[in-house]
Design an enzyme around this catalytic site. Sequence first.
Site, PDB file in Angstrom:
ATOM      1  N   TYR A 154      26.028  -3.191 -24.995  1.00  0.00           N
ATOM      2  CA  TYR A 154      24.916  -2.668 -24.196  1.00  0.00           C
ATOM      3  C   TYR A 154      25.066  -1.153 -24.028  1.00  0.00           C
ATOM      4  CZ  TYR A 154      21.731  -2.142 -20.187  1.00  0.00           C
ATOM      5  OH  TYR A 154      20.714  -1.755 -19.344  1.00  0.00           O
ATOM      6  N   SER A 183      19.775   3.883 -19.897  1.00  0.00           N
ATOM      7  CA  SER A 183      20.515   3.390 -18.729  1.00  0.00           C
ATOM      8  C   SER A 183      21.581   4.418 -18.401  1.00  0.00           C
ATOM      9  CB  SER A 183      21.194   2.061 -19.076  1.00  0.00           C
ATOM     10  OG  SER A 183      22.142   1.715 -18.082  1.00  0.00           O
TER      11      SER A 183
END
Length: 278
Positions: free
Chosen positions: A155, A142
């Site tokens: 995350y 990401s």
Amino acid sequence: MANELKGKVAIITGGASGIGEATAELFVEEGARIVIADVSDVQGEALAAKLGGNARYLHTDVSQREQVQALVDYAISEFGDLDIMFNNAGISGAYHNRFLDDPLTDIDKVLAVNLAGVMYGSQFAARHMAQQRKGSIINTASIAGIQASYAISAYRASKAGVINFTKAIAIDLGEYGIRANALCPGHILTAMSGFSAPGLTPERARAMEAAMMETWMINQPLARHGKGRDCAEAALWFASDRSLQTTGQALAVDGGISAGDPINLHALLMQTRARFVS
Ligand SMILES: NC(=O)c1ccc[n+]([C@@H]2O[C@H](COP(=O)([O-])OP(=O)(O)OC[C@H]3O[C@@H](n4cnc5c(N)ncnc54)[C@H](O)[C@@H]3O)[C@@H](O)[C@H]2O)c1
């Protein structure tokens, strides 16, 4: 393009929805035989049925080591080989605004799915690929793993881990002809990417979602909403023989948001300036 993946066998984890679903569709269009792996069985089975004889579905929780080994074994037994491992399954964890308020109760789960799941998939696939002396491993990270910002620290840590892990195995596996690259989506319209908050009426939730999207677009050079297909196209390039000289890379598919200052300070300065200059 057509038949870019003819004769190749791919596994796509998290393949039942979003980026994985778009990739499953594109890979089959391009001639691959695929196994969709997910925990959303109804969606995964429906997608495999829709894609026809070149697609299978297998329930796989990527955080469970033995299930990932069974997945790789299944792809090889169904289709006789494994050329492409797309470790794409991921979860965001609870969304908390700032670190001091984050109860950090979901660290284990986020790391188990997003990072350990990628490591299991990479290793089991690579053990087979090493014998064939070819293969492409694609790991979904990401832009949250490239640049730091507020919130979702577990995350962000998991995705930064995916990027560094992918570079490490690219170096380790090069001598076997195996490539490993990371895909770094920015904001892509999928089930995961919506903005929500508890206790809002549907009307207020829609208004908040629209306002959040608008704020995002102020900071994104290409003012366009990313789609699963955008990431699927990048995965296709990593999967195909067009990228035979590329390994150990992290490619952002993010409308340019990671190219510079994430808060787009310059744009905010220009807005401030405009208040004074006619
Ligand atoms: N959408 C975005 O804006 C965005 C941005 C950056 C990174 N990503 C990453 O892209 C990947 C795909 O996400 P998406 O946006 O398509 O979201 P999505 O929620 O549409 O798809 C994720 C899929 O992973 C599956 N999954 C969840 N836990 C699993 C597990 N333990 N084992 C197997 N499958 C599991 C879900 O059932 C779902 O089908 C994720 O790794 C995510 O972190 C997405």
